[in-house]
Structures are given as structure tokens and as C-alpha cells.
Write a protein that holds these residues in place. Structure first.
Motif, short mmCIF file in Angstrom:
data_model
loop_
_atom_site.label_atom_id
_atom_site.label_comp_id
_atom_site.label_asym_id
_atom_site.label_seq_id
_atom_site.Cartn_x
_atom_site.Cartn_y
_atom_site.Cartn_z
N VAL A 78 0.83 -1.20 0.00
CA VAL A 78 0.00 0.00 0.00
C VAL A 78 0.87 1.26 0.00
O VAL A 78 1.73 1.42 0.86
CB VAL A 78 -0.96 0.01 1.20
CG1 VAL A 78 -1.74 1.33 1.27
CG2 VAL A 78 -1.94 -1.15 1.09
N PHE A 79 0.65 2.10 -1.00
CA PHE A 79 1.37 3.36 -1.20
C PHE A 79 2.88 3.18 -1.38
O PHE A 79 3.65 4.12 -1.18
CB PHE A 79 1.12 4.34 -0.04
CG PHE A 79 -0.28 4.88 -0.01
CD1 PHE A 79 -1.19 4.60 -1.02
CD2 PHE A 79 -0.71 5.67 1.05
CE1 PHE A 79 -2.48 5.11 -0.99
CE2 PHE A 79 -2.00 6.18 1.10
CZ PHE A 79 -2.89 5.90 0.08
N THR A 80 3.31 1.98 -1.76
CA THR A 80 4.73 1.73 -1.98
C THR A 80 4.93 1.20 -3.39
O THR A 80 4.26 0.24 -3.78
CB THR A 80 5.23 0.68 -0.96
OG1 THR A 80 5.05 1.21 0.34
CG2 THR A 80 6.70 0.37 -1.18
N VAL A 197 -3.36 4.05 6.15
CA VAL A 197 -2.66 2.92 5.54
C VAL A 197 -2.74 1.75 6.52
O VAL A 197 -2.45 1.92 7.71
CB VAL A 197 -1.19 3.30 5.26
CG1 VAL A 197 -0.42 2.11 4.70
CG2 VAL A 197 -1.12 4.49 4.30
N HIS A 199 -0.93 -0.80 7.39
CA HIS A 199 0.20 -1.13 8.25
C HIS A 199 0.63 0.04 9.12
O HIS A 199 1.55 -0.08 9.91
CB HIS A 199 1.38 -1.70 7.45
CG HIS A 199 1.96 -0.74 6.46
ND1 HIS A 199 1.87 -0.92 5.11
CD2 HIS A 199 2.61 0.43 6.62
CE1 HIS A 199 2.45 0.09 4.49
NE2 HIS A 199 2.89 0.92 5.38
N VAL A 200 0.00 1.18 8.95
CA VAL A 200 0.31 2.33 9.81
C VAL A 200 -0.70 2.41 10.94
O VAL A 200 -0.35 2.58 12.11
CB VAL A 200 0.33 3.64 9.00
CG1 VAL A 200 0.55 4.83 9.92
CG2 VAL A 200 1.41 3.58 7.93
N ARG B 23 10.68 0.51 13.75
CA ARG B 23 9.70 0.55 12.65
C ARG B 23 8.70 1.68 12.83
O ARG B 23 8.49 2.50 11.93
CB ARG B 23 8.96 -0.79 12.58
CG ARG B 23 7.78 -0.75 11.61
CD ARG B 23 6.84 -1.92 11.84
NE ARG B 23 5.73 -1.89 10.90
CZ ARG B 23 4.62 -1.17 11.05
NH1 ARG B 23 4.46 -0.41 12.12
NH2 ARG B 23 3.66 -1.19 10.15
N VAL B 27 7.94 4.95 10.56
CA VAL B 27 6.62 5.16 9.96
C VAL B 27 6.11 6.56 10.31
O VAL B 27 5.64 7.31 9.45
CB VAL B 27 5.62 4.09 10.45
CG1 VAL B 27 4.18 4.53 10.23
CG2 VAL B 27 5.88 2.75 9.74
N ASP B 28 6.25 6.92 11.58
CA ASP B 28 5.75 8.23 12.00
C ASP B 28 6.51 9.37 11.32
O ASP B 28 5.90 10.35 10.88
CB ASP B 28 5.84 8.36 13.52
CG ASP B 28 4.78 7.50 14.21
OD1 ASP B 28 3.82 7.10 13.53
OD2 ASP B 28 4.92 7.24 15.42
N ASP B 37 5.24 4.90 4.86
CA ASP B 37 5.58 3.48 4.67
C ASP B 37 7.03 3.13 4.99
O ASP B 37 7.38 1.94 4.99
CB ASP B 37 5.23 3.02 3.26
CG ASP B 37 5.92 3.82 2.18
OD1 ASP B 37 6.63 4.79 2.52
OD2 ASP B 37 5.76 3.49 0.99
N GLU B 40 7.77 0.36 7.62
CA GLU B 40 7.25 -0.95 7.22
C GLU B 40 8.05 -1.51 6.04
O GLU B 40 8.36 -2.70 6.00
CB GLU B 40 5.77 -0.83 6.88
CG GLU B 40 5.12 -2.07 6.30
CD GLU B 40 5.04 -3.24 7.28
OE1 GLU B 40 5.28 -3.05 8.48
OE2 GLU B 40 4.76 -4.36 6.80
N ASN B 41 8.40 -0.65 5.11
CA ASN B 41 9.20 -1.11 3.97
C ASN B 41 10.53 -1.69 4.43
O ASN B 41 10.95 -2.75 3.98
CB ASN B 41 9.48 0.05 3.00
CG ASN B 41 8.22 0.57 2.31
OD1 ASN B 41 7.16 -0.04 2.42
ND2 ASN B 41 8.33 1.68 1.62
N ARG B 44 10.03 -4.98 6.43
CA ARG B 44 9.74 -6.09 5.51
C ARG B 44 11.01 -6.53 4.80
O ARG B 44 11.30 -7.73 4.67
CB ARG B 44 8.68 -5.63 4.50
CG ARG B 44 8.20 -6.72 3.55
CD ARG B 44 7.07 -6.23 2.62
NE ARG B 44 7.47 -5.08 1.82
CZ ARG B 44 6.89 -3.88 1.87
NH1 ARG B 44 5.86 -3.67 2.68
NH2 ARG B 44 7.33 -2.89 1.11
#
Ligand code: ADP
Ligand code: ADP
Ligand code: MG
Ligand code: MG
Ligand code: MG
Ligand code: MG
Lengths: 333, 233, 333, 233
Positions: A78-80, A197, A199-200, B23, B27-28, B37, B40-41, B44
Motif C-alpha cells: 500500500v502506497f509503496t 494505511v 500497516h500504519v 519501525r 513510519v511516524d 511506509d 514498514e518497507n 519487511r
């Protein structure tokens, strides 16, 4: 966060499985890596048109896969933006021997990942080209930015170039047409709410009850300016004016007007906004000859809208009208 | 004694831990001036690196770095995927087939990595990107190398190697500088990547990619110190 | 309240003007009273199919006006059934001499207003019949309620009966077919959020971050039960099981599965839910032969979904597949 | 002196004012157990009645009631539109061509109106609808009529008319009873209309239609008292 999902980590794959189930005759879906291709790919002797980007903008891009539009889409997280292997896998699934055109929205991540994929594909001998669309007038295109973003114009480009490929226009022709569309299309978007999102788990931005965000992109990123919310007349004017000035559009121009919902804006509001845009364009002597109204390039559940205006020529009109059969856009088939 | 294959693997394990711990912070940071993202990117990506490493028999640091690169490229996506991927790829090429890395090779690998990021992303110092962490780190690493070489030349009378215990020092210097560099992005207006769309509104925020670069180097430095038997400073 | 509107009092008319502008070849729109008719109405010798209801459920009904589906729609104020004059005006615009079938969703207001219109039309000599759809299994159909509500099944009914009328099936035949669809279709809906009616300005109900509402209708009214929010598997199961039990659907049945968004639920979630429903149905031996996924009967910007299951026979399949050309549903044309 | 055409118009003007004042309250009541439109529907309807009345020359109370009926039917929509429309239509038919309405005619018109609502909507007392306000109002109006008749028979020796000043009393009695009737809907579980979908959850809320019926009757009673020269009680 309230969503109809099982696990933020598997949203994209889970959703693709549902999409495969919903369109068994139309699509062939793989999840490792994630690729949505038309069921009858590769179509021999036809340029394959491939696009992709982060998920969360549905129906873009997977909803536009099918005869008359895209041969494949690569949905990222998502959004990536997607990874090069996804793009490579898509290319190898759909290359019908007449070359592949990658449609890339201008974001650093998308450009870098598609570039890497194109290098890898070229190394394997395929004729793979890419075009980068950057129609968002909210962003100044200068040395001091990553350039303008690719937004609503992408939908129009994919339809028009997809139709050309369908008519066996060759790779040079498709690429040139894509560049002509890019040169003639401009967009601007706004939001009344942010979006979350998976995962956020929290909104990417939050707006007070009396605020709106003007000049947003499609990734839930904050826009260029936050200001007091206005009525529909004010909002549409704020979107349309910079679009008109940028190309610039002139009296007598023929245009396709695309009024897009960011996802959460109801159709009743979207048609209302569309009506205002039509009136403003008529006042300027711009002839709206084709239109598209609906949620076609979205930011999850974000409430807001964008306006895209494409200056039309006869060939674009003919290609726009050509049959298309995809999950989200269908006519004449 | 230099930095062997298992040390590199251990260091990447540490990177994975640190990225996972941070993480949400990443993200924040990315929510503020990007699309939320980055954490999370990265998580992952390094989780995928871990399972790839677990499944593979690798006999050189270069092979480990290369697998890391390809795994990051194929799992991270976004801007960070190709940039970190390129960084590890260039580092792998820089170290070649060596089975143990000297401090000098580590510093050279860092330089190659940073140059790879610049080559791909075209960012300069001050553009508010990971380059603002990486470039100072490279310079600090090289200075630490030169200092160590000068020191050992003076004391031990011209030993050819800067010594295995140079690796912790080199990486610690890099990590220190990367942290300062990352902090320096706060007042900047972004000129590259997604944050550049915000214009002036990007000022006042830490760049997520610069932060992840600093975290990554700090994890490598910690791992190197631990491998060398060192304790917390 | 954040909406892209000018004035709550004129939302419906303003939106209809935008709809008219967006579909000039397809629709003829009047606002006093509000009627959306197909541009080529009346079609001589064809049963005219007319529906209507409160606005705020777009694309229902106006988005389904066009060849192969509705001849006209009467949009009421937001969530308020239309008035008899609207229905009468629609009838007189589209009656092609072969009679008119009114498709009425089972709500007290809709039934009363359409009944009055039918009486008035009958007094003027037209052959006007009405069918009342009540597919919502969330409501017990008993002496102690106004009966089950008409929800998602309406979309399927309008498509199938519209196709029959297009093939010149007579009024008796269309009415019988409509009743067969009603007898074989069941739905159930849920919400993660409420929605805000423009003239109210506040959500009709609010749910906490960890709550969902099961058994909602389409008017932002609270549902039958409020409960802790569940994941997609849990939600889909809660919608599908009562639907399956009610008809009941049995192993070997052929079905059309319609996974509908209440408006604000993104397509990525909707496809995900659709995939789960397909899996659950496959486990029960029910053969999903046709599907529809998207926001087709909504409650403004409400986040939530509904599932509709129609037991198919050969005739229904053939009519479902027949060409349709409307703003929101289009294929084969 | 009975209730003339201009009195009926004045009374409807008062109804319009009261409905407009209570629009938000009716909306809120309908949000709780319905779809939130009742206040706006009623406001829109009576506003339309006002402009229709302004544009028309009408010479009987019946004609005014009939125009009110058709206007409500064509502008209110929802359940309330046809129900109130039918109520006014039946009232118009009940009063016929009379140019001035006696208290008895007013009471009869109320009965006809209420019967019209029941005929259309099939609701019974206790179903939690406007009928819970209207039916007690009709009974109270008729009792007031009978009392007044008995009183005037006793005092004035058998006058044939219950007297023009009977109208305020009849309507006041109806309004009082309607208010009590409306309140009585609070504990009820709805069995008709949209609120019935809520099942047990509809209990504990005032029915919006019962409330609007009570407001309407109170407005009529106030107007009649004012027309008869009365002051606030
Ligand atoms: N051109 C560039 N050069 C170097 N680093 C960049 C460039 N563009 C973006 N970045 C880095 O990438 C980070 C964002 O990564 P990520 O959030 O994973 O990707 P995306 O922006 O595609 O969502 C930024 O914080 C920045 O440090
Ligand atoms: N069958 C019925 N008989 C009498 N009154 C009814 C009936 N159904 C609904 N009502 C009344 O109508 C009111 C709701 O009116 P309104 O909100 O305008 O219509 P809708 O329910 O269509 O939105 C209810 O509060 C109730 O008093
Ligand atoms: Mg991203
Ligand atoms: Mg990001
Ligand atoms: Mg209503
Ligand atoms: Mg209501």
C-alpha cells in the motif's frame, strides 16, 4: 483503524485473490510476485502496456487490465512502488514480441524501481521502454523538487495508449502517443480527510472540521497548503484554475474532463462538482467533448477529489471511444 | 583480525533487530513528510534478508552483501528499496571476494555504497535525504581509518594492516557522524523524494531515510564492537 | 460536516445537473420534479421500468438508467422517498404504450408514495404495476415490523428485469420475472462508520473505534446490533450466513454474488471481502457463476459493505449477461 | 362565530412557524430511531404550503386544507408526506364547502384526518407512530365537544351550534391529548415505519412523527385561541 481486512501484512495479496475470484475470465493473477495480467496474455504482435504502483489507489492499475487498456499491472504494497522483480515478471508474462511500454507515475520510488526493471529486461533482450507521467500541477516542476507527480492523467493515458496498442500501433507509435498525452494533460487534487494505511493504523494526516488540504497527491501525503474548507464552487475553482493556466488551455480547445473521487467522496458530491467544472469550462469557451466521473485513482477511503483535463485531438478521441473491457472501465465490449 | 562472513551476517541480524524496534518511529517520521511506509518497507526488507540468509550457505562477506542487496531490491519497493539495494550492491562489488574485511575495506565499502545512492538518486548534501547521513559517515569513517593508520604507523612501526580492531572504530565514527547528519536534516527544505512536494512545509521534520541510515550504521557499529569483544562504551 | 456541496437544500438538484452534464447522450434530466430518464424515452412498444427512492445511494437508481436497465429514476431528497408527482412525471415521460413497472424498495415512505402515484396513473388510464423488493434478511419479516427492507437485490432486479423489458417481454412477464428475482435474492449489510446527511450535518450514528454495526439498512439508520469490530473473515461470515440460511441456499445452487460497498470502503477491502465470500460459498458447494463487486447501492460516505446472493436460473443468467448501457453499469454496448 | 378561511390560513402559518422552530429537534429524534429527515421533510413541506397559499385565492377552509394536502404530498416525501397529505385531504373532504367551521366540524375533520392516516399506514395505537398522538387527540376533541354541547345545552337552552369559541377549546383538548400521546411512545417498541427495523432498540425514544403531530395540533390550538381573542393561558 477500522478496515475490512484480516492482517495488514497480507492486505494486498488477500485483495488480489478476491480480484482474481471476481474476474476469472478477464484476469490472471499471481501473488509471488504480485502481477495482474490479462487472461489471454501475451497477445502476439501487440505492444504490451504495463503499469504499476503502490496499492491503495484502486481501481488503478489492476482495475484497468484487459483488452483495450493494460496488459498487466504490478501492485506494490500500500502506497509503496512495486519492486523490479514484479515489473520483470509482468513484462515476461505479457511481452508478445512487439515490445513493452512501461507507464510510470513520477515518484522517486516508482521511477527507480521501474528503471531497474527496464535495465534488467533490456539485458535479457526485450524492447522495453518507459514513459513517466507527471500531470500534477500542485507541485512545481523545478530543480528543487522531485518533479511533478503522476496522478489522474495516468488513467486517461492508459486508456488511450491501451487502445492504440490494441490497434497494433507499434512501440514507437505508442511511446510517442503516450508522450503526447503527457504533454496535454494536467491535474490537481484536494482532500477533506486523510486516509489510513493498513500497516500504519493511523491517518497519514488529520484535518480539522473546518479545514481542507489543497494540492494533495494520491499517497495520503499532506498537500501543498492547508486552508479553511470552502463550498463546492470554491473547491472546484481552486482545482480548475491552476490546471487551466498550466498548459495553458485556451478558448476553443476540446477537452476531456475527468472528475475523480479520492475514494470516500460520494457520487452525489462528485457529480455536483463535475457540474460546476463543466459550467466554468463553458464560461471559458473550452469544449468538453468527453468526460469521466467516478473513483478511478484513489487514496483508500480519503474524502476529496481531483480534476484532470486533457486537451483532445481527433486521434485521442477516437482512441478514447474505442472498446475497452476491464474491471473498472468498460464500453463497447 | 578482520571482519569475517559470520560477522557480517551477525551485523545484519543486528540491523534487522534495530529496524524492527524502530519501525514505528520511521513510519511516524514518514507520515509527517511522506507517505508513512518507510518503517514498514525497511522492516519487511530486512526480515526477508534474514530468511534469505538463513536459507543460504555463503562464504564471503561480499556474497552476504550481494544477497542483502538483491533481497532489498525485490522486497522493499518505494524509493528506499532501490537506494539501499544499490548501496549494498556497490558495497558487495567493492569488497570483491575477500573472506575477511579490514577496516580499510569497510571504509571503502561505505564509500562505494554512498556513491551508489548518489548515482541512483542524484541527491546532494542538503537535499534532506539519506545522503545527509551517509556522506558525513563516509568522511568520518575515512578520517578514523587515517587516524588509526597514522597511530599504528607511529606506534608499531609500519604494520601494513590497520588492524581488525579498526573496524569497530571506523563504524562507530561512521555511525556518530550519520546521527549528526540525520539530525541536520530537521531544518532543511526537502529537494528530493516525496517530501519535496511539501515545499517549505517539509522543514522542521527529521528525514526518515536519513534516520534509517543512521540506525543501520549504528547497528553495524554495535555488532562490530560486540564481535571484537568490546563492551558498551 | 465536510462535503463538497454548496447548499444542503439544493444538493440533489445540483448533483443532477452535474449528472446531466456528464452523460448528455445517455440521460434526460429534469429537476422540477426530479426525474432522470433515458434520452430516447419513451421507447415504443417496450415495458418501461421505473424506480426511485431517496438520494444518497448513488449510483442507485439514476446511475442505472439507460438501455437494458431502467427507463427512468425518481431521486427523492437525501434518504427521503420521492413524491408521487415525481413518479407520475417519470411514468408519463417513459410510458411507451406497453405498460410501466415500478420497482419499489420496501420502506413505508417508498411504498406509500409509489402507491399514490400508481393510483393517480391508473386513474389516467396507464397500465402501471408495482413490485416491492424486500431482500434484507437483517429485518424479521413479521407483523411487528414494516417488513424486510429493499437493499442490494434491487440492483440485480433492475438489471435483469431491465434486460427482459429490452427484449420486449410484456408487462405480465416483466412483473413475474421481478417477483421471481425477489423470491430468490437475499442481502445483509454492515457498517464501520455512520454517514452524514447534508441537511442534518451530523452523522446519523457514531461508532467507537472498536465497534461495528451489523444488519444496517441503506439510510444511515442504526442496524440491528452493535458489536465489537471483527476482522474480514468474521464480518463476511456474519453477513453471508444469515443470507444462506434465509432462502435457504443449498449445495449445487448456482448464484450471483454481489459484494457491495456502502460508499466509503475502498475497493482493496471490498475485493478482499469478496474473495472470502467466494471461498465460503465454494466450501458450501454453492456455484458462484456471476459476480458484481463495487459501490452500487450506498449510504453516502459510510464505510461498510453488504453481501447479496441471488439464486440463478438460465433465464436470469442470460438476462444478466445481456447488454446494458448506463452510467454505472455497462457491458456489451 | 366559527373558524373562517383566513383563520385556517393563519393557523397553517402558525404550524409552519412551529415546525421550522422544531426542525432540528425532529431531525434529532429521527436520527435516533430513523434516518434523520423528518424535521427537514416537514419544514420543506410547510414552507411549500406557505408559498402555495400566498399564490392562491381560496374561499373556503376546505380549499385551503386541500391545497395543503396536495402540496404536502408533492413536497414532503418519506412516510410523513403521504400520511400527513392524506390527513389533510380527508379533513378537506370532511368539511366540504363550508365557509366557516364550527367546533363540531373541526372535531369531525380531526377524526377524518386520523382515520385517513390509519387507512394509509395501517398503524394501531401502540405501534409507536403519529397515530399514538392523533387518536387520543381525536377522542379528546370529541369529549370536549360533547362537554361544550352539554354545557351550552344546560345554560343556553339548546343552541344548535356549539359556538365559535368552542373551536379553541376543542383544539386545545386535542393538543393536550396529543402531547400526552406522543410522550407515551417513549417506552414503546416500534412496529411500523423505519423505527421498527431497530426492534427492541427503538424503545426509550420519542417517535418523531408523534412529536410532529403534537406540535401541529398545538400550533392549531394556539392560532384558534389567538383568533378568538384569547391570551396565553
Ligand atoms: N533521490 C533520493 N536520493 C536519496 N534518498 C532519497 C531520494 N528520494 C528519497 N530518498 C530517501 O528515501 C526516503 C523515503 O523512503 P520510503 O518512504 O521507503 O520511499 P517512498 O518515498 O517511495 O515512500 C526519504 O526519507 C529519503 O531519505
Ligand atoms: N405506517 C405508519 N403509520 C403511521 N405513521 C407512520 C407509519 N410509518 C411511519 N410513520 C410515522 O412517520 C414518521 C417518520 O416520518 P419521516 O421521517 O418523514 O419518514 P421516513 O421514515 O420515510 O424517513 C415516524 O416517526 C412515524 O410517526
Ligand atoms: Mg511509499
Ligand atoms: Mg515513504
Ligand atoms: Mg426518510
Ligand atoms: Mg425519517
Amino acid at each position: 483503524m477500522k478496515k475490512i481486512i484480516n492482517d495488514p501484512a497480507t492486505v494486498v495479496a488477500d485483495s488480489l485473490r478476491g480480484m482474481a475470484a471476481a474476474h476469472p475470465e478477464l484476469l490472471r493473477v499471481s501473488t509471488k510476485p504480485a502481477v495482474v495480467a490479462r487472461a489471454d496474455a501475451p497477445v502476439r504482435g501487440k505492444v504490451a502496456v504495463v503499469s504499476g504502483g503502490g496499492s491503495g489507489h484502486e481501481p488503478l492499475h489492476a482495475g484497468f487490465v484487459g483488452p483495450g487498456m493494460l496488459d498487466a499491472a504490478c501492485p506494490g504494497a500500500v502506497f509503496t512502488s512495486p519492486t523490479p522483480d514484479q515489473v520483470q515478471a509482468a513484462v515476461s508474462q505479457v511481452d508478445g514480441g512487439a515490445g513493452v511500454l512501461l507507464v510510470v507515475k513520477n515518484y522517486t520510488g516508482d521511477v527507480l524501481n521501474f528503471d531497474t526493471a527496464a535495465e534488467l529486461a533490456a539485458a535479457e533482450g526485450g524492447d522495453v521502454r518507459s514513459v513517466v507521467i507527471d500531470d500534477d500541477v500542485a507541485v512545481k516542476d523545478s530543480l528543487y523538487t522531485a518533479g511533478r507527480r503522476g496522478v489522474g492523467g495516468t488513467v486517461l493515458l492508459e486508456k488511450i495508449v491501451g487502445a492504440a496498442a490494441d490497434r497494433k500501433v507499434d512501440l514507437d507509435g505508442c511511446e510517442a502517443l503516450a508522450r503526447r498525452v503527457i504533454a496535454n494533460v494536467r491535474s490537481m487534487g484536494m482532500a477533506l480527510t486523510g486516509c489510513t494505511v493498513p500497516h500504519v493504523g493511523e491517518p497519514t494526516f488529520t484535518l480539522a472540521e473546518d479545514e481542507m488540504e489543497i494540492g494533495i497527491g494520491i499517497h495520503g501525503e499532506p498537500g501543498r497548503e492547508r486552508m479553511p474548507a470552502e463550498n463546492a464552487d470554491g473547491i472546484v475553482r481552486r482545482l480548475l484554475e491552476p490546471v487551466l493556466e498550466d498548459l495553458p488551455f485556451r478558448e476553443g480547445d476540446r477537452a476531456l474532463l475527468f472528475t475523480n473521487s479520492m475514494g470516500g467522496t460520494p457520487l452525489i458530491e462528485l457529480y455536483l462538482a463535475h457540474g460546476i467544472a463543466e459550467r466554468l469550462l463553458a464560461e471559458r469557451g473550452i469544449r468538453v467533448e468527453r468526460r469521466l466521473v467516478g473513483p478511478f485513482i484513489t487514496s483508500l477511503e480519503m474524502q476529496g477529489m481531483s480534476i484532470t483535463l486533457l486537451k483532445l485531438d481527433d486521434e485521442m478521441i477516437e482512441l478514447w471511444d474505442a472498446p475497452v473491457h476491464t474491471a473498472a472501465l468498460r464500453w463497447g465490449a | 583480525m578482520g571482519c569475517a562472513t559470520e560477522d557480517v551476517i551477525a551485523a545484519l541480524r543486528r540491523v534487522n533487530e534495530v529496524i524492527a524496534e524502530h519501525r514505528d518511529e520511521l513510519v511516524d517520521l514518514d507520515r509527517e513528510i511522506g507517505d508513512g511506509d518507510h518503517g514498514e518497507n525497511m522492516r519487511r526488507g530486512f526480515e526477508a534478508v534474514m530468511s534469505k540468509l538463513d536459507m543460504s550457505e555463503l562464504d564471503t562477506p561480499g556474497a552476504v552483501l550481494k544477497l542483502t542487496a538483491t533481497t532489498l531490491i525485490s522486497t522493499v519497493g518505494g524509493a528506499a528499496g532501490p537506494l539501499y539495494g544499490t548501496a549494498f550492491l556497490r558495497a558487495a562489488n567493492a569488497v570483491g571476494a575477500a573472506t575477511e574485511l579490514s577496516a580499510g575495506e569497510v571504509a571503502a565499502a561505505l564509500r562505494a555504497a554512498c556513491e551508489g545512492v548518489v548515482a541512483r538518486g542524484k541527491a546532494e548534501i542538503g537535499d534532506k535525504t539519506m545522503v545527509d547521513a551517509l556522506q558525513p559517515a563516509v568522511r568520518a569513517a575515512e578520517t578514523a581509518m587515517a587516524d588509526a593508520a597514522a597511530l599504528s604507523a607511529a606506534s608499531a612501526g609500519g604494520s601494513t594492516s590497520a588492524g581488525g580492531d579498526g573496524v569497530p572504530a571506523v563504524l562507530a565514527a561512521a555511525a556518530d557522524a550519520a546521527e549528526v547528519g540525520a539530525e541536520s536534516t530537521v531544518p532543511l527544505v526537502a529537494r528530493k523524494g516525496r517530501a519535496s512536494y511539501l515545499g517549505e512545509r517539509s522543514a522542521g521534520h527529521l528525514d526518515p531515510g536519513a534516520r534509517s541510515a543512521a540506525l543501520l550504521l549504528r547497528a553495524l557499529a554495535d555488532a562490530a564492537r560486540k564481535a571484537a569483544g568490546g563492551e558498551a562504551p
